[in-house]
Design a protein around this motif. Structure first.
Motif, short mmCIF file in Angstrom:
data_model
loop_
_atom_site.label_atom_id
_atom_site.label_comp_id
_atom_site.label_asym_id
_atom_site.label_seq_id
_atom_site.Cartn_x
_atom_site.Cartn_y
_atom_site.Cartn_z
N ASP A 147 84.77 20.81 30.99
CA ASP A 147 86.07 19.60 31.39
C ASP A 147 85.97 20.02 33.13
N PRO A 148 85.88 18.82 33.86
CA PRO A 148 85.99 19.07 35.27
C PRO A 148 87.28 19.29 35.78
N ALA A 149 88.37 19.17 34.92
CA ALA A 149 89.85 19.41 35.56
C ALA A 149 89.79 20.38 36.29
N THR A 150 89.39 21.63 35.93
CA THR A 150 89.81 22.88 36.56
C THR A 150 88.90 23.23 37.60
N GLY A 151 88.08 22.27 38.04
CA GLY A 151 86.94 22.32 39.21
C GLY A 151 87.31 22.43 40.48
N ASP A 152 86.73 22.67 41.50
CA ASP A 152 86.95 22.66 42.97
C ASP A 152 87.62 21.45 43.32
N ALA B 124 88.19 20.08 46.21
CA ALA B 124 87.56 19.37 47.31
C ALA B 124 86.28 18.65 47.02
N LEU B 125 85.38 19.20 46.02
CA LEU B 125 84.21 18.44 45.72
C LEU B 125 84.46 17.28 44.85
N ARG B 126 85.47 17.70 43.88
CA ARG B 126 85.91 16.62 42.93
C ARG B 126 86.36 15.50 43.95
N ARG B 127 87.13 15.78 45.03
CA ARG B 127 87.44 14.64 45.72
C ARG B 127 86.38 13.48 46.13
N VAL B 128 85.35 14.32 46.82
CA VAL B 128 84.22 13.77 47.24
C VAL B 128 83.38 12.82 46.15
N THR B 129 83.36 13.50 44.83
CA THR B 129 82.83 12.75 43.66
C THR B 129 83.66 11.45 43.60
N HIS B 130 84.72 11.42 43.33
CA HIS B 130 85.67 10.46 42.99
C HIS B 130 85.64 9.30 43.95
N ARG B 131 85.79 10.01 45.55
CA ARG B 131 85.70 9.09 46.60
C ARG B 131 84.47 8.17 46.66
N THR B 132 83.30 8.94 46.25
CA THR B 132 82.09 8.37 46.23
C THR B 132 81.84 7.29 45.05
N ALA C 16 77.79 27.58 41.59
CA ALA C 16 76.82 26.56 40.98
C ALA C 16 77.62 26.27 39.36
N ALA C 17 78.68 27.55 39.03
CA ALA C 17 79.05 27.62 37.96
C ALA C 17 80.49 26.80 37.77
N ASP C 18 80.97 26.25 39.06
CA ASP C 18 82.16 25.46 39.09
C ASP C 18 82.09 24.01 38.43
N PRO C 19 82.89 23.84 37.47
CA PRO C 19 83.13 22.65 36.80
C PRO C 19 82.71 21.42 37.68
N ALA C 20 83.22 21.65 38.86
CA ALA C 20 83.33 20.24 39.67
C ALA C 20 81.79 19.85 39.95
N VAL C 21 81.07 20.96 39.98
CA VAL C 21 79.52 20.85 40.45
C VAL C 21 79.04 19.99 39.38
N ARG C 22 79.10 20.37 38.19
CA ARG C 22 78.39 19.54 37.00
C ARG C 22 79.03 18.09 36.99
N GLU C 23 80.31 17.99 37.41
CA GLU C 23 80.99 16.78 37.45
C GLU C 23 80.36 15.81 38.67
N ALA C 24 79.85 16.48 39.71
CA ALA C 24 79.33 15.75 40.85
C ALA C 24 77.75 15.50 40.37
N VAL C 25 77.11 16.35 39.93
CA VAL C 25 75.66 16.08 39.60
C VAL C 25 75.45 15.16 38.65
N GLU C 26 76.29 15.02 37.58
CA GLU C 26 76.21 13.93 36.63
C GLU C 26 76.54 12.78 37.10
N THR C 27 77.65 12.74 38.06
CA THR C 27 77.93 11.38 38.83
C THR C 27 76.59 11.14 39.50
N THR C 28 76.09 11.81 40.31
CA THR C 28 74.99 11.61 41.05
C THR C 28 73.82 11.22 40.21
N ALA C 29 73.66 11.61 38.92
CA ALA C 29 72.53 11.09 38.06
C ALA C 29 72.96 9.35 37.75
#
Length: 826
Positions: free
Chosen positions: A659-664, A666-674, A711-724
RNA sequence: GCCCGGGUGGCGGAACGGCAGACGCAGCGAGCUUAAACCUCGCAGCCGAAAGGCGUACGGGUUCGAAUCCCGUCCCGGGCACCA
C-alpha cells in the motif's frame, strides 16, 4: 555509425532489447489484448492510422506515424475505452505493376510478399493493432465492394463518363486526377503532365462542393488542412451574364465575380479547347485558330502555368454585343481562359483585371476604367475598391457606387432583363477516377452496342482481374486489360448480346475512400460493411497521417462518406472527427531520398537501438506535427533513458501489492503530479512533454532510492509502477519487462491508467516570486493559502526588496497570491 | 504575386500574459575504476572578478508585468498560382 557498436560492445547492464523483443512478442500474440470488444462494456473509440502502401519494408516515416498513433491508442486502452485499432494495406497501385513488368511476374506476387514483410515489421514494432480486422484492397473480397459502391454511384448519376482534355502522364501512361498534378507534374513520378482528349470516368465531387465546405466546422482538424481544402474547393460568388453574338441565336454565357464592371467589358475570351471556340470561329479565321489550338495542345502544363509567360491568343472573327453599352465587341480565344472552369468563356474587363489588361495591351484592344482608382494609383488594371465611373446607360446607373453596391445593382438588372443571374462557382472539378493501368479494381461496366453502359449486376461481382503478367502489363496508352480479349468479351447482362467490359481500372484513391468502413467488418458478405458496426463505431475518433493527403485522400473520403450518407448506408456525414498530421522524418535538413543518398534505414536503427528507443526518439523529438531531422536526434540517449528507467524496477524492495499510503510524501507528490500532467498533455497530444515529465519522475525516483527514503519505501514502488504504465505507451517492451520485474502478470498494456489522488497535488509550500518593476528580486517560500495582504507584507519586508527599493516608496503593489508580487517603485 | 505556418542556448525543444531556457543531446567537472567504458552526482544563455547588466529575429506599442497580445520590417518553411 554502427561500427562503433561492433567494435566495443556496450555494457547494457543486463538490459538486452533483443532478448526483450524475442521474449514478449509471443506472449502478447497469445494474449491478443488489443481486440475491439464491441460488447457495450465501455465507450467505443475508433483509432485509425492511414494504411500502408506495400512498396517495400517499413521506413522511418512509418516508424514515426506508428509511434505517435500507438501512443494515443495505448493511452485509450489504458483508460479502459473499447478501442478499435485496425491495420490493412492499400495494395493496388502502380509500383507493383512496374515491378511485375520488370520481373516478368504478376503484380500480386510483389504486393503480397511486401505485405508480409511489412506485417512482420509492424509486429516487431509492437503496434497495438487489432489484427482480426486486417484487409488488403487488392483482395477480390475487398474490391468486390469497391465495385459494388461504384455501381451505386453510377445508378445515382454520381459516376459518369465524358470526353474532355485530361491530364496525361507520359511516363506512367495513364490519366491523372487534378489532385494528382502538382505544379504541372505527375504527383507520383514527377514527369511533366500533358493534355489528351479522352473519354474518362468521373465522380461528381462538384455536387458536394458546398457541403464539403459547410461541414468543415464539425471537424477538429488542423486549420492548415481545412484551409487547403477550402482553397481547393475554391468557392466564388458572382453572376452569369449573357452576351448576344452577331449572326448566332445562342448567346455566350460568361461567369464573372465582378458584374459591376460590365460597362468595361470590351471583348470576350473563350478557352481555345472549348467547343464554343470551334463554334464561333469564322471561316477566314479558321486557319489561324487551328494553328493556335495546335500550339496550345503542345504546351505542357508547366509552361502554361508559368506566371511570367506572355499572353497568347487569336481573334475568332465573331463579335458579340455588350448588353449594357450596346457596343460591338470582338471574341477571342486564349489559353488563359480555362475550358472547364465556369462556362469556358469570360468577359474581359482590362480596366479592372490585370490578365485582361495584359491581353488588351498586347493585342491593342480598348481599355475602359469603370472603377475610379485611388489617388496616386499608377498601375495598370485597378482591382481595388472604389466608386464606379463610366458606368451608366438609360436604364442602369452605377456611377459613384462602391463595388459591392454596384455588383448587386447590376445583377438585379441582369435578372430583370433575363440576361443572367446570381450564381456560385467552384474551383473544384469532378474526380477523374479511371486509369489505363492493370493493378486496380476493374470498372464494373459493360458496354453493349444495343443497351449502352450497363453496370455489372451485383451477383456477378467481383469483376476479377484476368491473369496478366510481365510484358502484358507494359504501358501502351490503353489499359492492358483491353488486350485480354476473352476477359473483355462478355454477354450483355441486359439483352444477352455480345458486349465488352470497360477496360479501365479505378484510381487507388477510390479503394482508400472507404477502407475505414470495411475495417469494421472485413468478413461481412451482405454489403460493403455491417451497418450496425458503422452505427456503433463511426465516425473515426482520431485519424493520424501525413498532410500530403490534405486535398487528395481526405477530400475523397469525405465525399464518399457524404454520398453513402445520402444513399442511406451511413448515418454520419463526416468520416474523421479529429485529425493529427505528423511531420516528416528528414535527414540533415533534407527529405530522405535515394538520389541524395541521405536515407536512414529503419531496420538498422532498430538493430542498433531497439524498437523502444526508436519509438521513444520519434515521440520525444518535438511536437508531433513538426518535422524530425534524424541527424539532430539521439536514439542512443533514448536507449540510455530506457535503461535508467528499467533499472528502477530491479531496485524496488517492497513486495508487490504494498500500500503506497504510508510512503514518502514528497515522492508520492511527484508521482501523482506526473500522472495528472501526463493525462492533460496526452489529451492535447503534446507527447514530447509527456516524455519529459516521465523523465523527471524517473530522476526523482532514482534520487529517492539513492539519497532519500530508500528502495524499500512504498512510494518507490508506486513511482516505478507508474513509470512502467506511462512508459507502456511508447516503450512497450521495456515497460513489460519492468512490470514483470515488479511482480505483475502481463500485460502492462492493460494495467489501467493510474488514479490521481487530488490531495497529493497540493503542495506544502509554494515559491512566490517577488518582482520590482517586473524584474525578479527575491523568492519566498509561502503557504499555498496565504492571503494577498499577508504576502504583500512579507514581500515588502524582504531584505532584497528593501535593498533594491533603496528608500524609494512604492507606487503600486500587484499581488497574485501565492505565486507573485510585483512592486512598482515610486 | 496571394494565403497560411514559424523564428527561443552549440543542438532538439519547454514555458494558463507572471521565475525564459523544463526535459534531453552534445560539453565540462567530480565520484566509482589499475585505466577506460558503464553508472551516480554536479556545472552549464551571454557579458562581468563580483555587484550587476543584457537577453526569446528586428523596430515600435498595449500592460504593474510580453517569448506569449497589437502594428510594422526582415528571414525561413509550406500551400495555391492566369479559377475570371
Amino acid at each position: 555509425m554502427s561500427e562503433q557498436v561492433e567494435d566495443t560492445p556496450i555494457d547494457r547492464g543486463g538490459y538486452d532489447f533483443n532478448a526483450m523483443q524475442a521474449k514478449w512478442r509471443p506472449v502478447w500474440e497469445k494474449l491478443d489484448p488489443f481486440k475491439a470488444k464491441d460488447d457495450g462494456s465501455a465507450e467505443r473509440r475508433y483509432a485509425l492510422t492511414m494504411f500502408s502502401y506495400p512498396s517495400g519494408d517499413l521506413h522511418m516515416g512509418h516508424a514515426e506515424v506508428f509511434a505517435l498513433h500507438d501512443v494515443l491508442s495505448r493511452y485509450w486502452f489504458q483508460q479502459g475505452y473499447d478501442v478499435l485499432n485496425p491495420i490493412g494495406w492499400d495494395s493496388f497501385g502502380l509500383p507493383a505493376e512496374n515491378a511485375a513488368i520488370k520481373r516478368n511476374e504478376h503484380p500480386a506476387t510483389y504486393t503480397y510478399a511486401n505485405i508480409e514483410t511489412q506485417a512482420e515489421s509492424i509486429r516487431r514494432y509492437a503496434m497495438s493493432f487489432d489484427w482480426s480486422k486486417r484487409l488488403h484492397t487488392s483482395d477480390p473480397e475487398y474490391y468486390r465492394w469497391t465495385q459494388w459502391l461504384f455501381t451505386r454511384f453510377y445508378e445515382r448519376g454520381l459516376a459518369y463518363r465524358k470526353a474532355s482534355f485530361v491530364n496525361w502522364c507520359p511516363n506512367d501512361q495513364t490519366v491523372l486526377a487534378n489532385e494528382q498534378v502538382v505544379q504541372g507534374r505527375c504527383e507520383r513520378c514527377g514527369f511533366e503532365v500533358t493534355k489528351r482528349e479522352l473519354t474518362q470516368w468521373y465522380f461528381k465531387t462538384t455536387e458536394y462542393a458546398q457541403r464539403l465546405l459547410d461541414d468543415m466546422d464539425q471537424l477538429q482538424w488542423p486549420e492548415e488542412i481545412l484551409l487547403q481544402q477550402r482553397n481547393w474547393i475554391g468557392r466564388s460568388e458572382g453572376a452569369f451574364a449573357e452576351f448576344q453574338v452577331e449572326g448566332r441565336d445562342e448567346p455566350i454565357r460568361v461567369f464573372t465575380t465582378r458584374p459591376d464592371t460590365l460597362f468595361g467589358a470590351t471583348f470576350l475570351v473563350v478557352a481555345p479547347d472549348a467547343k464554343l471556340a470551334a463554334d464561333l470561329v469564322t471561316p477566314d479565321q479558321q486557319g489561324a485558330f487551328d494553328e493556335y489550338l495546335r500550339a496550345v495542345k503542345a504546351t505542357t502544363e508547366i509552361e502554361r502555368l508559368s506566371t511570367d509567360r506572355d499572353k497568347t491568343g487569336v481573334f475568332l472573327g465573331s463579335y458579340a454585343v455588350n448588353p449594357v453599352t450596346g457596343q460591338r465587341i470582338p471574341i477571342w480565344a486564349a489559353d488563359y481562359v480555362l475550358a472547364d472552369y465556369g462556362t469556358g468563356a469570360i468577359m474581359a474587363v482590362p480596366g479592372q483585371d490585370s490578365r485582361d489588361w495584359e491581353f488588351a495591351e498586347k493585342f491593342h484592344l480598348p481599355i475602359i476604367r469603370t472603377v475610379q482608382p485611388e489617388e496616386g494609383f499608377d498601375g495598370k488594371a485597378f482591382t481595388g475598391d472604389g466608386p464606379a465611373i463610366n458606368s451608366s446607360n438609360a436604364e442602369l446607373n452605377l456611377d459613384g457606387l462602391e463595388v459591392a453596391e454596384a455588383k448587386s445593382r447590376t445583377i438585379d438588372w441582369l435578372e430583370d432583363k433575363g440576361l443572367g443571374e446570381r450564381t456560385i462557382n467552384f474551383r473544384l472539378r469532378d474526380w477523374l477516377l479511371s486509369r489505363q493501368r492493370f493493378w486496380g479494381a476493374p470498372i464494373p461496366i459493360i458496354h453493349c452496342p444495343a443497351c449502352g453502359e450497363v453496370p455489372v449486376p451485383d451477383d456477378q461481382l467481383p469483376v476479377e482481374l484476368p491473369d496478366l503478367r510481365g510484358s502484358d502489363l507494359s504501358p501502351k496508352g490503353v489499359s492492358p486489360l483491353a488486350a485480354a480479349r476473352d476477359w473483355v468479351e462478355v454477354a450483355c447482362p441486359k439483352c444477352g448480346g455480345a458486349a465488352e467490359r470497360d477496360t479501365d481500372t479505378m484510381d487507388t484513391f477510390v479503394d482508400s475512400s472507404w477502407y475505414f468502413l470495411r475495417y469494421l467488418s472485413p468478413e461481412y458478405t451482405d454489403g460493403p460493411f455491417d451497418p450496425g458496426m458503422a452505427e456503433r463505431w463511426m465516425s473515426v475518433y482520431q485519424y493520424v497521417g501525413g498532410k500530403e493527403h490534405a486535398v487528395l485522400h481526405l477530400l475523397y473520403a469525405r465525399f464518399f462518406t457524404k454520398a453513402l450518407h445520402d444513399m442511406g448506408l451511413l448515418k454520419v456525414t463526416e468520416p474523421f472527427t479529429r485529425l493529427l498530421n505528423q511531420g516528416q522524418v528528414i535527414n540533415e535538413g533534407k527529405s530522405m531520398s535515394k538520389s541524395l543518398g541521405n536515407g536512414v534505414n529503419l531496420g538498422d536503427q532498430l538493430d542498433e537501438f531497439g524498437v523502444d528507443a526508436v519509438r521513444l526518439t520519434m515521440v520525444f523529438a518535438g511536437p508531433p506535427a513538426d518535422d524530425i531531422d534524424w541527424a539532430d536526434m539521439s536514439p542512443g540517449g533514448a536507449l540510455k533513458f530506457l535503461q535508467r528507467a528499467w533499472r528502477l524496477a530491479g531496485a524496488v524492495e517492497s513486495p508487490v501489492g504494498t500500500d503506497p499510503a504510508t510512503g514518502d510524501v514528497a515522492l508520492r507528490r511527484v508521482t501523482h503530479r506526473t500522472v495528472a500532467d501526463a493525462t492533460d498533455l496526452l489529451d492535447s497530444m503534446r507527447f514530447n512533454v509527456v516524455i519529459a515529465k516521465v523523465m523527471e519522475l524517473v530522476n526523482a525516483t532514482r534520487k529517492a532510492i539513492d539519497s532519500g527514503p530508500g528502495a524499500a519505501d512504498p512510494a518507490v514502488r508506486e513511482a516505478v509502477e507508474t513509470t512502467a504504465i506511462l512508459l507502456s505507451l511508447v516503450a512497450p517492451y521495456t515497460a513489460e519487462e519492468m512490470w514483470e520485474e515488479l511482480g505483475h502478470e502481463p500485460t502492462v498494456a492493460k494495467a489501467g491508467w493510474p488514479v490521481v489522488d487530488p490531495a497529493l497535488l497540493v503542495e506544502d509550500t509554494v515559491t512566490c516570486v517577488v518582482q520590482i518593476a517586473g524584474k525578479v528580486k527575491d523568492r519566498l517560500e509561502v503557504a499555498p493559502d496565504i492571503t494577498d495582504a499577508e504576502l504583500e507584507q512579507l514581500a515588502l519586508a524582504s531584505e532584497a526588496v528593501v535593498r533594491a527599493l533603496d528608500g524609494r516608496g512604492t507606487r503600486k503593489v500587484i499581488v497574485r497570491a501565492p505565486k507573485l508580487v510585483n512592486i512598482v517603485p515610486a
